[in-house]
Design a protein around this motif. Structure first.
Motif, PDB file in Angstrom:
ATOM      1  N   GLY A  11       0.855  -0.965  -0.023  1.00 34.45           N
ATOM      2  CA  GLY A  11      -0.057  -0.167  -0.172  1.00 34.45           C
ATOM      3  C   GLY A  11       1.061   0.962  -0.432  1.00 34.45           C
ATOM      4  N   ALA A  12       0.162   2.240   0.060  1.00 37.46           N
ATOM      5  CA  ALA A  12       0.626   3.452   0.300  1.00 37.46           C
ATOM      6  C   ALA A  12       0.407   4.313   1.183  1.00 37.46           C
ATOM      7  CB  ALA A  12       0.283   4.956  -0.775  1.00 37.46           C
ATOM      8  N   GLY A  13       0.907   5.461   1.775  1.00 37.72           N
ATOM      9  CA  GLY A  13       0.832   6.351   2.949  1.00 37.72           C
ATOM     10  C   GLY A  13       1.227   5.495   4.115  1.00 37.72           C
ATOM     11  N   PRO A  14       1.027   6.499   5.580  1.00 34.74           N
ATOM     12  CA  PRO A  14       1.875   5.544   6.490  1.00 34.74           C
ATOM     13  C   PRO A  14       1.096   3.900   7.418  1.00 34.74           C
ATOM     14  CG  PRO A  14      -0.139   7.476   7.038  1.00 34.74           C
ATOM     15  CD  PRO A  14      -0.450   7.314   5.966  1.00 34.74           C
ATOM     16  N   HIS A  15       1.493   3.745   7.893  1.00 34.45           N
ATOM     17  CA  HIS A  15       0.722   2.499   8.674  1.00 34.45           C
ATOM     18  C   HIS A  15      -0.201   3.024   9.475  1.00 34.45           C
ATOM     19  CE1 HIS A  15       3.819   0.033   6.162  1.00 34.45           C
ATOM     20  NE2 HIS A  15       3.394  -1.274   6.310  1.00 34.45           N
ATOM     21  N   ILE A  16      -1.229   1.911   9.387  1.00 36.72           N
ATOM     22  CA  ILE A  16      -2.479   2.347  10.178  1.00 36.72           C
ATOM     23  C   ILE A  16      -2.771   0.882  11.288  1.00 36.72           C
ATOM     24  CG2 ILE A  16      -4.085   3.317  11.001  1.00 36.72           C
ATOM     25  CD1 ILE A  16      -4.152   5.128   8.839  1.00 36.72           C
ATOM     26  N   GLU A  17      -2.367   1.235  12.018  1.00 30.53           N
ATOM     27  CA  GLU A  17      -2.957   0.219  12.970  1.00 30.53           C
ATOM     28  C   GLU A  17      -3.659   0.446  13.922  1.00 30.53           C
ATOM     29  OE1 GLU A  17      -1.279  -2.514  16.642  1.00 30.53           O
ATOM     30  OE2 GLU A  17       0.008  -1.120  16.284  1.00 30.53           O
ATOM     31  N   ARG A  18      -4.963  -0.409  14.770  1.00 39.17           N
ATOM     32  CA  ARG A  18      -6.213   0.645  14.986  1.00 39.17           C
ATOM     33  C   ARG A  18      -6.854  -0.024  15.916  1.00 39.17           C
ATOM     34  NH1 ARG A  18      -8.553   3.646  11.074  1.00 39.17           N
ATOM     35  NH2 ARG A  18      -7.401   5.400  11.661  1.00 39.17           N
ATOM     36  N   ARG A  19      -7.850  -0.010  16.773  1.00 39.58           N
ATOM     37  CA  ARG A  19      -8.086  -1.025  17.744  1.00 39.58           C
ATOM     38  C   ARG A  19      -9.548  -0.613  17.983  1.00 39.58           C
ATOM     39  NH1 ARG A  19      -5.444  -1.908  22.676  1.00 39.58           N
ATOM     40  NH2 ARG A  19      -6.528  -3.830  23.846  1.00 39.58           N
ATOM     41  N   TYR A  20     -10.708  -1.705  18.372  1.00 39.35           N
ATOM     42  CA  TYR A  20     -11.669  -1.005  18.642  1.00 39.35           C
ATOM     43  C   TYR A  20     -12.184  -2.165  19.684  1.00 39.35           C
ATOM     44  CZ  TYR A  20     -11.324   0.881  14.019  1.00 39.35           C
ATOM     45  OH  TYR A  20     -12.039   1.403  12.736  1.00 39.35           O
ATOM     46  N   PHE A  21     -12.585  -2.154  20.776  1.00 41.23           N
ATOM     47  CA  PHE A  21     -13.020  -3.056  21.369  1.00 41.23           C
ATOM     48  C   PHE A  21     -13.861  -2.787  22.399  1.00 41.23           C
ATOM     49  CE2 PHE A  21      -9.069  -1.153  22.699  1.00 41.23           C
ATOM     50  CZ  PHE A  21      -9.597  -1.011  25.168  1.00 41.23           C
ATOM     51  N   ILE A  22     -14.323  -3.858  23.253  1.00 42.49           N
ATOM     52  CA  ILE A  22     -15.288  -3.596  24.681  1.00 42.49           C
ATOM     53  C   ILE A  22     -15.184  -4.308  25.312  1.00 42.49           C
ATOM     54  CG2 ILE A  22     -17.386  -4.912  22.872  1.00 42.49           C
ATOM     55  CD1 ILE A  22     -19.417  -2.263  24.068  1.00 42.49           C
ATOM     56  N   ASP A  23     -15.351  -4.468  26.193  1.00 40.20           N
ATOM     57  CA  ASP A  23     -15.210  -4.943  27.779  1.00 40.20           C
ATOM     58  C   ASP A  23     -16.898  -5.608  28.177  1.00 40.20           C
ATOM     59  OD1 ASP A  23     -12.642  -5.074  27.218  1.00 40.20           O
ATOM     60  OD2 ASP A  23     -12.510  -3.840  29.275  1.00 40.20           O
ATOM     61  N   ILE A  24     -17.385  -6.882  28.217  1.00 40.80           N
ATOM     62  CA  ILE A  24     -18.812  -7.192  28.694  1.00 40.80           C
ATOM     63  C   ILE A  24     -18.826  -8.534  29.588  1.00 40.80           C
ATOM     64  CG2 ILE A  24     -20.337  -8.326  27.664  1.00 40.80           C
ATOM     65  CD1 ILE A  24     -18.873  -8.487  24.827  1.00 40.80           C
ATOM     66  N   GLU A  25     -19.438  -7.363  31.043  1.00 41.63           N
ATOM     67  CA  GLU A  25     -19.592  -8.087  32.334  1.00 41.63           C
ATOM     68  C   GLU A  25     -20.722  -8.843  31.394  1.00 41.63           C
ATOM     69  OE1 GLU A  25     -18.417  -5.587  35.643  1.00 41.63           O
ATOM     70  OE2 GLU A  25     -19.828  -4.730  34.944  1.00 41.63           O
ATOM     71  N   HIS A  26     -20.609 -10.083  33.296  1.00 42.06           N
ATOM     72  CA  HIS A  26     -21.394 -11.301  33.313  1.00 42.06           C
ATOM     73  C   HIS A  26     -21.845 -11.688  31.334  1.00 42.06           C
ATOM     74  CE1 HIS A  26     -21.884 -10.033  36.903  1.00 42.06           C
ATOM     75  NE2 HIS A  26     -21.913  -8.557  36.811  1.00 42.06           N
ATOM     76  N   SER A  27     -21.877 -12.267  30.790  1.00 33.92           N
ATOM     77  CA  SER A  27     -21.998 -12.900  29.667  1.00 33.92           C
ATOM     78  C   SER A  27     -22.179 -13.965  29.722  1.00 33.92           C
ATOM     79  CB  SER A  27     -21.107 -12.639  28.560  1.00 33.92           C
ATOM     80  OG  SER A  27     -20.504 -12.971  26.855  1.00 33.92           O
ATOM     81  N   LYS A  28     -23.808 -14.345  29.879  1.00 32.43           N
ATOM     82  CA  LYS A  28     -24.425 -15.831  29.555  1.00 32.43           C
ATOM     83  C   LYS A  28     -23.970 -16.601  28.659  1.00 32.43           C
ATOM     84  CE  LYS A  28     -28.627 -13.222  31.172  1.00 32.43           C
ATOM     85  NZ  LYS A  28     -27.839 -12.334  31.583  1.00 32.43           N
ATOM     86  N   LYS A  29     -22.569 -15.988  27.833  1.00 30.84           N
ATOM     87  CA  LYS A  29     -21.578 -17.040  26.445  1.00 30.84           C
ATOM     88  C   LYS A  29     -20.880 -16.792  26.867  1.00 30.84           C
ATOM     89  CE  LYS A  29     -25.424 -16.266  22.636  1.00 30.84           C
ATOM     90  NZ  LYS A  29     -25.733 -16.581  21.805  1.00 30.84           N
ATOM     91  N   SER A  30     -20.177 -17.868  27.282  1.00 31.54           N
ATOM     92  CA  SER A  30     -17.991 -17.993  27.313  1.00 31.54           C
ATOM     93  C   SER A  30     -17.719 -17.331  25.760  1.00 31.54           C
ATOM     94  CB  SER A  30     -17.701 -19.582  27.100  1.00 31.54           C
ATOM     95  OG  SER A  30     -18.551 -19.606  25.456  1.00 31.54           O
TER      96      SER A  30
END
Length: 192
Positions: A11-30
């Motif tokens: 590719g071209a231009g800057p390398h972009i590392e991106r993280r999107y995350f969400i923490d979930i309590e008491h999930s009914k699923k593993s």
């Protein structure tokens, strides 16, 4: 003949590392159960109006190495991706020739070791623009960046809903941009 892969170094231009995350309590699923649901119905977790995933190669309601998706993205950002890794709690996609980005993206779910009743769903990408024109449009006009961010924020929120648990807060977005020897980091929260 299969389309060639388009890794970040092409590719071209800057390398972009991106993280999107969400923490979930008491999930009914593993983490494993939640991830199984995502792998079986990837299209359901993406917002149709922004990024419509359509499986072009591979069996319905499953995910395997070599599967391919065409992604119709709002605006002139359509592209194709191929599955390069699949495990119980993660999978990875790479962009194919013609996609607006050159790079890969990993989706994962895991329990947080410091918080036993909390799991984290995360989308982590490493990419550059396909070429200078895309880099200009993406960075200067900014529409592609906004659509992309909203797509993955919504994906995280839908994963949290599917878990049956309670998000501990909004989706976190972290961006690390590397252009030559300089590195810029941005961290913010995103809600709808």
């Amino acid at each position: 003949m299969p389309k060639p892969e388009q890794p970040a170094h092409t590719g071209a231009g800057p390398h972009i590392e991106r993280r999107y995350f969400i923490d979930i309590e008491h999930s009914k699923k593993s983490a494993k159960e939640l991830f199984h649901d995502i792998k079986c119905d990837l299209e359901k977790f993406s917002p149709d109006l922004l990024a419509d995933f359509h499986k072009e190669k591979g069996e319905a309601h499953s995910l395997a190495v070599g599967d391919e998706f065409h992604i119709k993205i709002l605006g002139p950002w359509n592209g194709e991706v191929r599955v390069t890794e699949v495990a119980d709690q993660h999978f990875e996609l790479i962009t194919l020739e013609g996609h607006p980005e050159a790079g890969r993206i990993r989706f994962s779910a895991r329990n947080l070791p410091t918080k036993p009743d909390t799991l984290r769903f995360e989308i982590h990408s490493w990419a550059r623009s396909r070429d200078g024109l895309v880099a200009f449009a993406y960075n200067t006009i900014g529409v592609g960046k906004q659509v992309q961010e909203q797509t993955w924020v919504t994906f995280c929120q839908r994963a949290a809903e599917a878990s049956g648990g309670t998000p501990t807060g909004p989706v976190q977005v972290e961006t690390v941009e590397q252009d030559g020897n300089e590195q810029h980091t941005d961290h913010h929260e995103r809600t709808i």
